[in-house]
Design an enzyme around this catalytic site. Structure first.
Site: not given
Length: 275
Positions: A51, A177-178, A164
């Site tokens: 991230h 969103d990762y 994110d």
């Protein structure tokens, strides 16, 4: 929308989800017969680093070019120097890949025109039943499919979370969103069913329903003539290890507007608590 390079964990979901016992063997075991992105260590620490790496590349392209000394230094400082070359190739693919969504929209992380990292949101709630929240989500997101239960909590006070990425594609707003979850030794393991199963196992369905409510409330307060159907594109949960697969590692959903209205009413105190 603009970018800013911060990352913090969501406090809201911790109030809702039942503790999910991690499969420690699956998370910690590094097999010798896997290669590339699938050989990268698993678990919360490596996931958080990915991230940070993605957000650093997105937020400061001049200071942190992929392949630069700074990029290598970030890998080294985090204890992943031996993976730096692989991570460089991984990030190159991630930022140059054209992701095609089921609704017809397309985007490229390296060429977004409007976007914001780590969009913070707050929910105010009084006596919101976590089970009532769960019932609404289960009826609308992947219905009739099993998933872990939520804690029988009453949500009170202010709860914050961080999304994110929020970006614009084809004139609509999307949430991304990762996810670094390991679903198998090759990209072909990242099938639609495998990603759906992972979403339900970890209750990401609850997570992205609340993210969508946050985006809905923001856009409703900011955009003239706002329409959920017109302005909200949906949610992209991007399984990073599966981007080379047939599904491009994309779990995509647009939560129904009826669900978002029901959640809005629930958190506004305008809905009953019984389940």
């Amino acid at each position: 929308l603009h970018s800013f390079p911060t990352r913090r964990s969501s406090d809201l979901m911790a109030q809702v989800l039942v503790d999910d016992e991690p499969d420690m063997l699956a998370e910690l075991l590094v097999r010798q017969d896997v290669a590339g992105v699938h050989s990268f260590p698993r678990g919360a620490g490596p996931g958080t680093f990915l991230h940070h790496l993605i957000e650093a590349v997105m937020s400061d392209e001049q200071a942190l070019q992929i392949g630069s000394t700074h990029f290598f230094d970030m890998c080294e400082q985090a204890g992943f120097a031996e993976y730096a070359e692989m991570l460089e190739q991984w990030m190159q693919q991630l930022f140059t890949q054209h992701f095609q969504l089921p609704d017809g929209a397309a985007f490229q992380l390296g060429h977004l025109e409007q976007w914001r990292n780590e969009m913070e949101f707050w929910f105010s709630s009084q006596c919101v039943s976590a089970q009532a929240l769960d019932k609404l989500v289960q009826e609308s997101i992947l219905p009739r499919q099993p998933r872990p239960a939520v804690l029988p909590n009453q949500l009170n006070g202010l709860f914050k979370g961080f999304i994110d990425l929020v970006f614009v594609a084809d004139g609509r707003y999307y949430i991304a969103d990762y996810k670094s979850n390991w679903l198998g030794a090759t990209s072909q393991h990242y099938t639609r069913q495998a990603m759906d199963d992972c979403v339900l196992k970890h209750r990401y369905d609850l997570q992205y329903s609340l993210y969508t409510l946050a985006l809905h409330r923001l856009l409703k307060s900011r955009l003239p003539n706002y329409s959920y159907d017109e302005h909200v594109g949906g949610v992209v949960y991007l399984f990073l290890r599966g981007i080379a697969g047939q599904e491009q590692g994309v779990h995509f959903v647009k939560p129904p507007f009826d669900l978002i209205c029901a959640l809005d009413a629930l958190f506004s105190g305008a809905a009953g608590e019984d389940v």
